[in-house]
Write an enzyme that holds these catalytic residues in place. Structure first.
Site, PDB file in Angstrom:
ATOM      1  N   GLY A 112       0.800  -1.222   0.000  1.00 20.77           N
ATOM      2  CA  GLY A 112       0.000   0.000   0.000  1.00 20.77           C
ATOM      3  C   GLY A 112       0.829   1.266   0.000  1.00 20.77           C
ATOM      4  N   GLU A 171      -2.327  -5.394  -0.474  1.00 20.27           N
ATOM      5  CA  GLU A 171      -1.536  -5.995   0.615  1.00 20.27           C
ATOM      6  C   GLU A 171      -0.819  -4.911   1.430  1.00 20.27           C
ATOM      7  OE1 GLU A 171       1.278  -8.366  -1.524  1.00 20.27           O
ATOM      8  OE2 GLU A 171      -0.234  -9.681  -2.364  1.00 20.27           O
ATOM      9  N   TYR A 204      18.707   1.361   6.148  1.00 22.67           N
ATOM     10  CA  TYR A 204      18.196   2.117   4.994  1.00 22.67           C
ATOM     11  C   TYR A 204      18.524   3.610   5.057  1.00 22.67           C
ATOM     12  CZ  TYR A 204      14.738  -1.744   4.524  1.00 22.67           C
ATOM     13  OH  TYR A 204      14.103  -2.935   4.387  1.00 22.67           O
ATOM     14  N   CYS A 215      28.508  -1.716  20.460  1.00 21.12           N
ATOM     15  CA  CYS A 215      29.845  -1.333  19.996  1.00 21.12           C
ATOM     16  C   CYS A 215      29.923  -1.415  18.462  1.00 21.12           C
ATOM     17  CB  CYS A 215      30.873  -2.248  20.651  1.00 21.12           C
ATOM     18  SG  CYS A 215      32.529  -1.843  20.158  1.00 21.12           S
TER      19      CYS A 215
END
Ligand SMILES: Cc1ncc(COP(=O)(O)O)c(C=O)c1O
Length: 369
Positions: A187, A227, A270, A296
């Protein structure tokens, strides 16, 4: 005030609330880091799709990939949602996924509809694949499917993809192969609250674009499947973390919190932006800080150069638009147990996933003789 990036979270007095529940009280009761979801926001997002697609025969198949917690699936199942899942075994009624070679104009990692992407069958080859499948006795070829990418902020890529699939449906009908399910994949994108980003279209604009693109089918009877995932659960959830420590070096200020890249990997994976708010409202002038976890790894950050009011050790931070792909992409990296999840409904809340303990981390492990 709520905003598009924090739709179900607002200050009451000086404390950020999810619906009727104080996030400060919740953090005291459950601990941090914790994912907190608004049931009302999930329900409203589902209903917005249903309303936008009114007038066409449709089925909303929530994309379980976005958040598969059983407490969330239960909310959607009660609304009548179907599910877009990954399942094992035979599925005799099939749909073939086609990549329509449409640019979703989104992040390259979540763009899936181009010829260079690994998904689906090329539109040109799909005709032969449908013919072959139609000849096989154990298969009932019902559907055509595509998913061109996620976090779409325009309606035109949806319309272009639908146009290509409709062309295929009509041409297959001419050969006697009746496709009755048109599945157009994920969507709408969501608002991550970043200055300069294009806000996603409204559900109404999406619904109109979809219906307009499908008009070419005329009387051909087709059920529309969508979906949506991110737009159902993403804005409904925050990750709640507590400040562990503040640190200055020669060039930067760091706010170190107890939520980390193993809880929410989207910023380091991303380069995603998540909106943030202190749980206790502050009038202090914001300053730029890197919000980082205690792992770390230089990649363990939740925001870089973010303008936030100074926050002392022990204060709570709400990291917004975190309801999709937060928990599914979480891990045990650096032997950290995964966060708890809480679903809020009005004044009530339920722990829908308990915080993991050290026992969870070693369960199923063996020492060789
Ligand atoms: C096949 C498929 N359908 C649906 C979705 C959900 O997309 P969105 O979360 O953008 O609505 C995805 C997400 O990647 C997907 O791979």
């Amino acid at each position: 005030m709520t905003s598009a990036a924090f739709p179900a979270f607002e200050y009451r007095g000086d404390t950020l609330h999810c619906e009727g529940v104080s996030l400060a009280a919740l953090a005291d009761a459950v601990g941090t880091p914790t994912y907190v979801y608004s049931r009302g926001a999930i329900e409203a997002a589902y209903k917005a799709y249903d309303a936008a697609l009114a007038g066409v025969d449709h089925l909303i198949c929530y994309s379980v990939k976005a958040n598969s917690s059983v407490g969330i699936l239960n909310v959607l199942a009660r609304l009548g949602a179907a599910a877009d899942i990954v399942s094992a075994g035979e599925r005799a009624r099939i749909a073939l996924r086609v990549h329509p070679d449409v640019d979703a104009q989104t992040h390259p990692y979540i763009s899936t509809g181009l010829t260079q992407n690994k998904f689906g069958i090329a539109a040109a080859a799909a005709r032969d694949a449908f013919r072959r499948a139609a000849e096989l006795p154990n298969l009932d070829v019902r559907g055509i499917d595509c998913h061109i990418g996620s976090q779409l902020t325009k309606t035109s890529p949806f319309a272009d993809a639908i146009a290509r699939l409709c062309e295929l449906i009509l041409s297959l009908a001419g050969e006697g192969i009746q496709i009755t399910d048109l599945d157009i994949g994920g969507g709408l994108g969501i608002d991550y609250g970043k200055d300069g980003d294009t806000p996603p279209p409204s559900h109404g604009e999406y619904g109109s674009a979809v219906k307009q693109a499908m008009a070419v089918l005329g009387d051909h009877p087709v059920r529309l499947l969508v979906e949506p995932g991110r737009s159902i659960v993403g804005p409904a959830g925050v990750l709640l973390g507590r400040v562990l420590y503040n640190k200055d070096n020669e060039v930067k200020h760091f706010t170190i919190v107890d939520a980390a890249m193993n809880d929410l990997i989207r910023p380091s994976f991303y380069g995603s932006h998540h909106p943030m708010r202190p749980v206790t409202r502050s009038e202090a002038a914001p300053r730029k800080t890197d919000v980082v976890g205690p792992i770390c790894e230089t990649g363990d950050f939740l925001a870089r150069d973010r303008a936030l009011p100074p926050m002392a050790r022990g204060e709570l931070l709400a990291i917004g638009a975190a309801g999709a792909d937060g928990v599914p992409l979480s891990s045990h990296y650096t032997t950290r147990p995964r966060s708890a999840e809480v679903l809020v409904q009005g004044e009530r809340w339920t722990v829908i996933r308990e915080r993991e303990t050290l026992e969870h981390l070693v369960r199923g492990e063996r020492i060789a003789e």
